[in-house]
Design a protein around this motif. Structure first.
Motif: not given
Length: 270
Positions: A193-196, A222-231, A173-175, A181-182
Motif C-alpha cells: 500500500i505504501v509503494h502503490d 524519504k518517508d514513503f520510500n525509506v522510513t515507513l517501509p523500513t520500520i 486515508n491510505n496511510l 494492515k500492519y
C-alpha cells in the motif's frame, strides 16, 4: 506519467467531522456486504455483534485462567472478528479505529499465547473493548449522515480524485490503511500500500508541490520510500508504525494548506 487515481468516497469519521475514505470492493474477508449501504437498518445487528465479540473474549480469558493456552484457543479470536458484519462496517467507515481493533485483538491473542498473567490479558481486553465500542460509535454517526444523503454507497462508488488536494486526502486515508494492515499482521500488504500510494498518487502531486516547498516533498519521499517501509519490515510495534504515519499525515496537512494558499494566490492574480 499517467496517474492511476485510486477510488474515493466521502464518509463520516468520529467526533462529527467529515472525512475522506477510500472506497474498496474487497477487504480482508472478501467482498463488502450490501449491509454497509444500509447502516441504520443494521445497527442493532452491529451492536449485538460487538456484545457477542466481547462475550467471546470473556469466555476465552476464563478458559485461559482455568486451563491455560490450549484450553483458551486464542486462534479463534481473529476468526470470530472476521465472521461478523461489523468487521466491514467499521473498515469502510473509520479506518483508524479499525486498526486499533486489530491491535487489540492481537494484544489479547499474543498475551494468552505468551502465557502472560491474567491481569495483563485483562488490560489488553480493556483496550480491545474500548476500540470496539468506539468503532460502533463511528458507524452510528456514519449511519446518520448516510440517512441524510451526505455519504455515497460504499460498494458501488467509483469516483476518483480530480485535483491534488483531493489526492492528498486519499493518500492520508491510505496511510491509515497501512497501519490497519500492519495491525492485522500483514506487513507485506502494508508495504505494498505504501509503494502503490507513492507511485500512483504522491508522484502525481509532487510536481505541483515541489515548486512551493521542495524540502517538504523531499521529506515525504524519504518517508514513503525509506522510513515507513523500513520500520514495517523491521517488525517494529504497531504504535511505532502509527507514529511514523502520524508524522507523515502532519506533513500532508501542511502540503494541503500550501496548495490551497497557492490556488488562492493564483485566483487573486487572475
Amino acid at each position: 506519467m499517467k496517474i492511476n487515481w485510486i477510488k474515493r468516497q466521502h464518509m463520516i469519521g468520529l467526533v462529527g467531522a467529515l472525512a475522506l475514505f477510500t472506497s474498496q470492493t474487497a477487504f480482508a474477508t472478501g467482498a463488502v456486504g450490501e449491509h454497509v449501504n444500509h447502516l441504520t437498518d443494521n445497527l442493532d445487528n452491529y451492536s449485538q455483534e460487538v456484545s457477542w465479540l466481547n462475550s467471546k473474549v470473556d469466555d476465552m480469558i476464563a478458559r485461559y485462567q482455568e486451563g491455560g493456552v490450549e484450553e483458551a484457543k486464542p486462534d479463534l479470536l481473529v476468526e470470530h472478528w472476521e465472521a461478523v458484519d461489523f468487521h466491514s462496517a467499521i473498515e469502510t467507515n473509520y479506518v483508524p479505529v479499525y486498526a486499533s481493533i486489530w491491535q487489540g485483538l492481537f494484544g489479547v491473542k499474543d498475551a494468552i499465547e505468551e502465557n502472560e498473567p491474567v491481569e495483563t490479558v485483562r488490560m489488553q481486553q480493556h483496550l480491545l473493548q474500548q476500540a470496539l465500542w468506539q468503532g460502533l460509535g463511528a458507524v452510528k454517526l456514519a449511519a446518520q449522515y448516510q440517512d441524510k444523503g451526505l455519504t455515497e454507497h460504499v460498494a458501488t462508488t467509483e469516483e476518483s480524485p480530480t485535483n491534488s488536494i483531493e489526492a492528498l486526502n486519499v493518500i492520508d486515508n491510505n496511510l491509515n490503511r497501512v497501519v490497519a494492515k500492519y495491525a492485522e499482521k500483514l506487513p507485506k500488504e502494508a508495504v505494498s500500500i505504501v509503494h502503490d500510494t507513492y507511485l500512483n498518487l504522491f508522484e502525481g502531486v509532487e510536481g505541483e508541490l515541489i515548486a512551493i516547498d521542495a524540502d517538504l516533498v523531499e521529506d515525504l519521499e524519504k518517508d514513503f520510500n525509506v522510513t515507513l517501509p523500513t520500520i514495517i519490515q523491521d517488525g517494529k510495534s504497531v504504535d511505532d508504525v502509527r507514529n511514523v504515519v502520524t508524522s507523515m499525515q502532519t506533513k500532508l496537512d501542511k502540503a494541503s494548506s500550501l496548495l490551497k494558499e497557492s490556488a488562492e494566490e493564483r485566483k487573486d492574480v487572475f
